[in-house]
Design an enzyme around this catalytic site. Structure first.
Site, PDB file in Angstrom:
ATOM      1  N   GLY A  17       0.827  -1.202   0.000  1.00  0.00           N
ATOM      2  CA  GLY A  17       0.000   0.000   0.000  1.00  0.00           C
ATOM      3  C   GLY A  17       0.859   1.248   0.000  1.00  0.00           C
ATOM      4  O   GLY A  17       1.996   1.230   0.470  1.00  0.00           O
ATOM      5  N   GLY A  19       0.687   5.745   0.405  1.00  0.00           N
ATOM      6  CA  GLY A  19      -0.076   6.919   0.799  1.00  0.00           C
ATOM      7  C   GLY A  19       0.772   8.149   0.605  1.00  0.00           C
ATOM      8  O   GLY A  19       1.936   8.059   0.197  1.00  0.00           O
ATOM      9  N   GLY A  20       0.195   9.294   0.906  1.00  0.00           N
ATOM     10  CA  GLY A  20       0.931  10.532   0.704  1.00  0.00           C
ATOM     11  C   GLY A  20       2.130  10.670   1.620  1.00  0.00           C
ATOM     12  O   GLY A  20       3.143  11.253   1.254  1.00  0.00           O
ATOM     13  N   MET A  21       2.042  10.102   2.821  1.00  0.00           N
ATOM     14  CA  MET A  21       3.089  10.266   3.815  1.00  0.00           C
ATOM     15  C   MET A  21       3.998   9.046   3.931  1.00  0.00           C
ATOM     16  O   MET A  21       5.174   9.181   4.295  1.00  0.00           O
ATOM     17  CB  MET A  21       2.451  10.544   5.184  1.00  0.00           C
ATOM     18  CG  MET A  21       3.441  10.794   6.300  1.00  0.00           C
ATOM     19  SD  MET A  21       2.643  11.274   7.869  1.00  0.00           S
ATOM     20  CE  MET A  21       1.873   9.728   8.367  1.00  0.00           C
ATOM     21  N   ALA A  22       3.488   7.867   3.628  1.00  0.00           N
ATOM     22  CA  ALA A  22       4.243   6.647   3.898  1.00  0.00           C
ATOM     23  C   ALA A  22       3.931   5.551   2.888  1.00  0.00           C
ATOM     24  O   ALA A  22       2.987   5.644   2.113  1.00  0.00           O
ATOM     25  CB  ALA A  22       3.926   6.160   5.315  1.00  0.00           C
ATOM     26  N   VAL A  24       3.501   1.243   2.809  1.00  0.00           N
ATOM     27  CA  VAL A  24       3.310   0.059   3.651  1.00  0.00           C
ATOM     28  C   VAL A  24       3.851  -1.163   2.921  1.00  0.00           C
ATOM     29  O   VAL A  24       3.516  -1.407   1.757  1.00  0.00           O
ATOM     30  CB  VAL A  24       1.826  -0.141   4.005  1.00  0.00           C
ATOM     31  CG1 VAL A  24       1.656  -1.389   4.886  1.00  0.00           C
ATOM     32  CG2 VAL A  24       1.271   1.083   4.714  1.00  0.00           C
ATOM     33  N   LYS A  39       4.915   0.111   8.089  1.00  0.00           N
ATOM     34  CA  LYS A  39       4.642   1.419   7.492  1.00  0.00           C
ATOM     35  C   LYS A  39       5.903   2.268   7.628  1.00  0.00           C
ATOM     36  O   LYS A  39       6.398   2.486   8.740  1.00  0.00           O
ATOM     37  CB  LYS A  39       3.465   2.087   8.201  1.00  0.00           C
ATOM     38  CG  LYS A  39       3.018   3.393   7.548  1.00  0.00           C
ATOM     39  CD  LYS A  39       1.729   3.887   8.180  1.00  0.00           C
ATOM     40  CE  LYS A  39       1.184   5.094   7.419  1.00  0.00           C
ATOM     41  NZ  LYS A  39      -0.112   5.549   7.964  1.00  0.00           N
ATOM     42  N   ASP A 133      -9.832  10.260   9.730  1.00  0.00           N
ATOM     43  CA  ASP A 133      -9.675   9.920   8.304  1.00  0.00           C
ATOM     44  C   ASP A 133     -10.281   8.552   8.007  1.00  0.00           C
ATOM     45  O   ASP A 133      -9.674   7.719   7.336  1.00  0.00           O
ATOM     46  CB  ASP A 133      -8.195   9.942   7.921  1.00  0.00           C
ATOM     47  CG  ASP A 133      -7.997  10.052   6.402  1.00  0.00           C
ATOM     48  OD1 ASP A 133      -8.917  10.556   5.722  1.00  0.00           O
ATOM     49  OD2 ASP A 133      -6.935   9.647   5.907  1.00  0.00           O
TER      50      ASP A 133
END
Length: 206
Positions: A17, A19-22, A24, A39, A133
């Protein structure tokens, strides 16, 4: 990162996975001899104080909750410049992926799923954590049922939902309207998002 061993313990195997910050990853814990999810904060944010603070806050928030419908945090650490959070590996797919693959969920099944999510959110709130979120990509569905994941923008009591740049954090389509208007996050923020997720599950559209 694939193939790297973090802290001489976690062997990184594959991306599961982003995301914008991290990012996974699926990894193997050599000590516990089990598959885990790790993560990792993106390299471009390792020197950004705000993102480092958010990442640390996620670990802190996750450590305060323990519920059958919340993914378990197992460890947190730093290897060189790599900051990471180790979590239980959920063998399933996100609610968004499930709906994309099979279409809308029958109402009775969607309600049962929502009740479990509500139980998880209630547990977080009782421990002073507002998730902020909740959305279909943050609900993992496995054979055991739904689990709430990703406390990346969770906050504790008295914390602000706005970044230093004045940007409101959350996901359009599932964020409560009062937050867009500049109000502070509270428990009701999450209840709105859960209702939006239920609508998405039952209709197949936001």
């Amino acid at each position: 990162m694939i193939g790297r061993t973090l802290s001489d313990r976690y062997v990184v195997e594959a991306v599961v996975g982003t995301g914008g910050m991290a990012v996974v990853y699926r990894a193997y814990d050599k000590i516990r001899k089990r598959t885990v999810a790790i993560k990792v904060l993106r390299p471009e944010y390792e020197s950004d104080e705000e993102f480092v603070r958010r990442f640390s806050r996620e670990a802190e928030a996750a450590s305060k909750v323990s519920h059958e419908n919340i993914v378990n945090m197992l460890d947190v650490g730093i290897d060189g410049e790599v900051r990471y959070i180790v979590m239980e590996f959920v063998d399933g797919q996100t609610l968004k992926e499930l709906i994309r693959e099979k279409g809308r969920i029958p109402p009775d099944q969607a309600l049962r799923m929502t009740i479990r999510i509500l139980a998880a959110v209630d547990h977080a709130h009782r421990n002073g954590i507002v998730h902020r979120d909740i959305k279909p990509t943050n609900v993992m569905v496995s054979a055991a049922g739904p689990v709430l994941v990703d406390f990346g923008i969770a906050m504790g009591e008295g914390e602000s939902h706005v970044t230093r740049t004045g940007l409101v954090m959350g996901t359009p389509g599932f964020i409560a309207p009062e937050i867009i208007d500049g109000a502070e996050s509270d428990d009701a923020t999450d209840w709105w998002s859960v209702a939006s997720v239920l609508a998405f599950a039952a209709t197949g559209a936001p």
